[in-house]
Design an enzyme around this catalytic site. Structure first.
Site, PDB file in Angstrom:
ATOM      1  N   HIS A 279      -1.614  19.421  11.782  1.00  0.00           N
ATOM      2  CA  HIS A 279      -2.847  19.659  11.325  1.00  0.00           C
ATOM      3  C   HIS A 279      -3.890  18.604  11.134  1.00  0.00           C
ATOM      4  O   HIS A 279      -4.772  18.625  10.418  1.00  0.00           O
ATOM      5  CB  HIS A 279      -2.884  20.341   9.897  1.00  0.00           C
ATOM      6  CG  HIS A 279      -2.006  21.829  10.205  1.00  0.00           C
ATOM      7  ND1 HIS A 279      -2.565  22.822  10.551  1.00  0.00           N
ATOM      8  CD2 HIS A 279      -0.994  22.192   9.690  1.00  0.00           C
ATOM      9  CE1 HIS A 279      -2.012  24.002  10.823  1.00  0.00           C
ATOM     10  NE2 HIS A 279      -0.806  23.576  10.231  1.00  0.00           N
ATOM     11  N   ASP A 341       3.608  20.862   7.021  1.00  0.00           N
ATOM     12  CA  ASP A 341       3.841  22.249   7.862  1.00  0.00           C
ATOM     13  C   ASP A 341       3.489  22.379   9.061  1.00  0.00           C
ATOM     14  O   ASP A 341       2.681  21.363   9.750  1.00  0.00           O
ATOM     15  CB  ASP A 341       3.141  23.456   6.915  1.00  0.00           C
ATOM     16  CG  ASP A 341       1.885  23.305   7.019  1.00  0.00           C
ATOM     17  OD1 ASP A 341       1.211  22.222   6.785  1.00  0.00           O
ATOM     18  OD2 ASP A 341       1.109  24.366   7.393  1.00  0.00           O
ATOM     19  N   GLU A 342       3.924  23.064  10.059  1.00  0.00           N
ATOM     20  CA  GLU A 342       3.882  23.701  11.301  1.00  0.00           C
ATOM     21  C   GLU A 342       3.336  22.036  12.127  1.00  0.00           C
ATOM     22  O   GLU A 342       2.458  22.064  12.793  1.00  0.00           O
ATOM     23  CB  GLU A 342       2.478  24.085  11.235  1.00  0.00           C
ATOM     24  CG  GLU A 342       2.902  25.847  10.809  1.00  0.00           C
ATOM     25  CD  GLU A 342       1.560  26.675  10.645  1.00  0.00           C
ATOM     26  OE1 GLU A 342       1.977  27.728  10.939  1.00  0.00           O
ATOM     27  OE2 GLU A 342       0.540  26.216  10.443  1.00  0.00           O
ATOM     28  N   ALA A 343       4.509  21.110  12.214  1.00  0.00           N
ATOM     29  CA  ALA A 343       4.171  19.920  13.062  1.00  0.00           C
ATOM     30  C   ALA A 343       4.869  20.127  14.306  1.00  0.00           C
ATOM     31  O   ALA A 343       6.101  19.982  14.387  1.00  0.00           O
ATOM     32  CB  ALA A 343       5.033  18.877  12.160  1.00  0.00           C
ATOM     33  N   ASP A 393       8.836  23.785   5.742  1.00  0.00           N
ATOM     34  CA  ASP A 393       9.096  23.607   6.939  1.00  0.00           C
ATOM     35  C   ASP A 393       9.930  22.666   7.477  1.00  0.00           C
ATOM     36  O   ASP A 393      10.868  22.951   8.322  1.00  0.00           O
ATOM     37  CB  ASP A 393       7.556  23.084   8.015  1.00  0.00           C
ATOM     38  CG  ASP A 393       6.628  24.189   7.706  1.00  0.00           C
ATOM     39  OD1 ASP A 393       6.272  24.931   8.647  1.00  0.00           O
ATOM     40  OD2 ASP A 393       6.293  24.428   6.356  1.00  0.00           O
TER      41      ASP A 393
END
EC number: 3.2.1.52
Length: 778
Positions: A279, A341-343, A393
């Site tokens: 992000h 998160d969401e890497a 995550d």
């Protein structure tokens, strides 16, 4: 003077004194308390009440007088704004006040945030150990003064009794995403106000994103000079006024300090989130050396998960330390969120430099490298006396998080398995499962429901959130420090949308975070909701009435008539209706059983509480020859059988903005058991939407086009069944907004009732088609 006369004299004198101070003799009927969140212990005595009237005196006693005086003054202002009753805060000790706030560090109440309210013939006393406890007591007292059916400006009776109360969890939070769409300082202040009245105490402020870096960092000015603006793609152009005007916004350090100060006055802790290492596309757009490729991307205009991760090396860590040093100067919170998160690690995996670093550190994979990187960041915060917070995550992938980190667990599926793993690794955990507490998700399947991603966390699902994972030991359960709802802003461009998404589901969150498990009861919660919704209305909150709104189920009846069943999501309240097109009132006919109505009727229905309060605004169902021959797109199933995403369409010159149900990347819908006898024609209303769905692109379904522009096709029985109609899109592909398509229907033999498949041909990544409505005719 006789004893009786003397007694009467003193009685009249007492009444005069009570009126002068705002306390009056109770009426025979004892009012019922309606409090939310439910207190730990509420003990009305069963008889007697205190009446609070205009001009009642509010006094402050004990410790921390200046801070408690401010609490009392805000309470008085809140009562005036909502109830219309004007109370008066005494400037010095008032011996005979109607309401007293008494703060004593040694008071016999539980917790620094706890309080006791005593209501008896002497008036109302709020006792607390701290100003924080006095504030929460003031919120409950405000609710006592806004009981079910209160009349603005009229005296309010408060039943005698005692309330002992304190929070269950220390972390009661709402996440606000200001990265995807930007909120004004004034609107954030409103949200903080309303949060505090639901006894939430943490605003997790998500201020860095792929789509925008929102916080001024003077040492790195390009973060806001470049990273705070993105190209106005899709509906962003409506917000900026033109596709040529970029979508921009950031908070100066002065503004950030003001938000922190304002929140602190309302006992809300602002926890900033600087999301790492993913992000981060906006940061890399500002400083390309932060990335792996060395190239400068644009600030992202898509939604989803960007592959642009910051490079996990020493130079980047110095940048992060510098940013966090400034963040810590702005935000005094004990907690700082570092995301995690969401890497999406495709760029890391493709980089020889990053792979070499991973091997040099003796790590097995990129998830472990992320864990190493986050440990370095966390260590810097710990060194400065702060506690790192981040997402779960890496635990999902089997790696470990920094030992000191508080884990926000959003992967709620599989019986809270990830949260349980975090607890067993010794982490404190905040429960924020996306399935029930992501409030950006839409909350019903009503045709007029607002946009949002699936699945739909209803009011009931939010209330039933699992807070302690199954299988947790008593020691592990104690490390669950709270609950949090998420307000991610990809599809939430306005503050009106924020309000609709948060309220009234915030009431369920409030009770999850504050009330003991033994005090929570869904049916009792519903009984208390009418008074709470009335308070929202008095505060000016544009809340969603989705849970209470009437839904219409229409089927064919004999002789061309219609059978209509009415219901609402929570099976609460009385649905009242009219058949002459007029608006229903609390005196209209009550729905009790399915209705049989003739064609050319306009049916309107609304939901009311027992006291006549309107729980849900009227909805309308027109009954005519097209009623059963037409379907809104939202009433059709997706071909993937997955829940649809609800998307905003372009704003028309007149009327409301359309909202579509779309399976992103798969422009295909199913209509089971469509009535096709005698059908010769079909009309469809469609809109082509800008593709900006990021990682959804890999799953896009491409269908062969018969012409350059493509077409909408309708097939019988299945998506490869007989072709009934093909509606060319030549005149629609360049149009903005809704377009009407008309075509002839070639009915197959034995038509009758058939299952239908409707889809757009072509590649949805060139423009996602949405279906507003289709109507057959004879």
């Amino acid at each position: 003077m006789s004893r009786i006369a003397l007694s009467g004299f003193f009685c009249r004198l007492a009444i005069a004194w009570l009126v002068a101070t705002g306390v009056a003799v109770a009426a025979p009927a004892v009012p019922q308390w309606s409090l939310l969140p439910q207190p730990v212990k509420a003990s009305p005595v069963g008889s007697g009440a205190v009446e609070i009237a205009d001009g009642a005196v509010v006094s402050v006693h004990g410790a921390d007088r200046q801070e408690v005086q401010a609490v009392a003054e805000r309470f008085v202002q809140r009562v005036a704004d909502t109830n219309g009753m004007h109370l008066r805060v005494a400037t010095a000790d008032a011996a005979h006040a109607a309401i007293t706030f008494d703060v004593n560090p040694n008071a016999d109440v539980v917790d620094d945030a706890g309080y006791r309210i005593t209501v008896d013939h002497g008036g109302i006393v709020v006792t607390a150990r701290t100003p924080r406890g006095a504030f929460y007591g003031s919120v409950t007292l405000w609710q006592l003064l806004t009981p079910p059916g209160w009349t603005r400006g009229a005296p309010v009776q408060v039943a005698d009794g005692v309330i002992d109360d304190h929070p269950r969890f220390a972390w009661r939070a709402l996440l606000l995403d200001s990265g995807r769409h930007f909120q004004s300082v004034a609107d954030i202040k409103k949200l903080i106000d309303w949060m505090s009245l639901n006894k939430l105490n943490v605003l997790l402020w998500h201020i860095t994103e792929d789509q925008g870096w929102r916080l001024e960092i003077p040492k790195y000015p390009e973060l806001t000079k470049v990273g705070a603006c993105r190209k106005a793609v899709g509906l962003d152009s409506e917000l900026t006024g033109s596709p040529d005007q970029p979508y921009c916004g950031f908070y100066t350090q002065t503004e950030a300090r003001e938000i922190v100060r304002y929140a602190a006055e309302r006992f809300v802790d602002v926890v900033p989130e600087i999301d790492l290492p993913g992000h981060s596309q906006a940061a890399i757009a500002a400083y390309p050396w932060l990335g792996v490729t060395g190239k400068r991307p644009a600030v992202w205009t898509d939604w989803g998960v960007s592959p642009w991760l910051i490079k996990p090396d020493e130079k980047t860590l110095q940048f992060v330390d510098d940013v966090l040093d400034e963040v810590m100067q702005l935000f005094p919170s004990r907690y700082i969120s570092i995301g995690g998160d969401e890497a999406d690690k495709q760029q890391w995996n493709a980089s020889p430099e990053v792979r070499a670093q991973m091997h040099k550190l003796g790590l097995a994979n990129m998830d472990q490298l992320q864990g190493w990187f986050m440990n370095q960041v966390a260590a810097h915060l710990v060194e400065h006396g702060r506690t790192p917070v981040g997402w779960d995550d890496v635990l999902v992938a089997g790696a470990k998080l920094p030992a000191s980190q508080v884990v926000m667990s959003w992967h709620g599926d599989d019986n809270e398995r990830v949260a349980l793993a975090a607890l067993r690794q010794g982490h404190d955990v905040v429960m924020t499962p996306q399935e029930s507490l992501y409030f950006d998700h839409y909350q019903s399947d009503l045709p007029d429901e607002w946009p949002g991603p699936p699945p739909a966390p209803t009011l009931r699902q939010a209330y039933d959130t699992v807070v302690i994972p199954d299988g947790a030991s008593a020691d592990e359960a104690r490390r669950v420090i709270g609950v949090q709802a998420g307000l991610w802003a990809e599809q939430m461009p306005t503050f009106a949308h924020d309000q609709h998404a948060v309220f009234p589901r915030i009431a369920a969150l409030s009770e999850l975070g504050w009330s003991p498990a033994t005090a929570r009861d869904w049916n009792d919660f519903l009984q208390r909701m009418p008074a709470e919704l009335a308070r929202y209305r008095a505060l000016g909150i544009d809340y969603a009435d989705s849970a209470f709104a009437p839904a219409f189920h229409v089927t064919a009846a004999d002789h061309g008539a219609f059978r209509i069943e009415l219901s609402n999501q929570v099976s609460f309240g009385t649905i009242r209706y009219t058949t002459d097109g007029s608006l229903p009132t609390s005196q209209s006919d009550a729905y009790a059983k399915p209705l049989t109505l003739s064609a050319n009727t306009t049916l309107r229905a609304a939901t009311f509480a027992a006291n006549g309060f309107e729980l849900a605004a009227p909805r309308t169902q027109v009954l005519d020859e097209n009623t059963l021959l037409g379907r809104d797109g939202s009433a059709l199933a997706t071909c993937s059988r997955q829940p649809a995403t609800r998307l905003d369409g372009s704003r028309p010159p007149q009327g409301p903005r359309p909202i579509y149900s779309v399976d992103i990347g798969n422009a295909c819908w199913l209509w089971p058991k469509a009535p096709l006898d005698g059908i010769t024609h079909v009309a469809m209303t469609v809109e082509r939407m800008t593709w900006r769905f990021g990682d959804e692109a890999k799953d896009a379904v491409v269908r062969r086009k018969a012409s350059a522009a493509g077409e909408f096709e309708i097939h019988a029985d299945s998506c490869t069944g007989p072709l009934l109609a093909s509606l060319p899109l030549d005149n629609a592909v360049q149009a903005r907004g809704q377009v009407r398509l008309d075509g002839k229907v070639a009915m197959p033999v034995g038509a009758g009732v058939r299952d239908l498949c409707v889809f757009a041909t072509g590649d949805p990544r060139d423009g996602q088609w949405a279906l507003a409505r289709m109507v057959f005719s004879k």
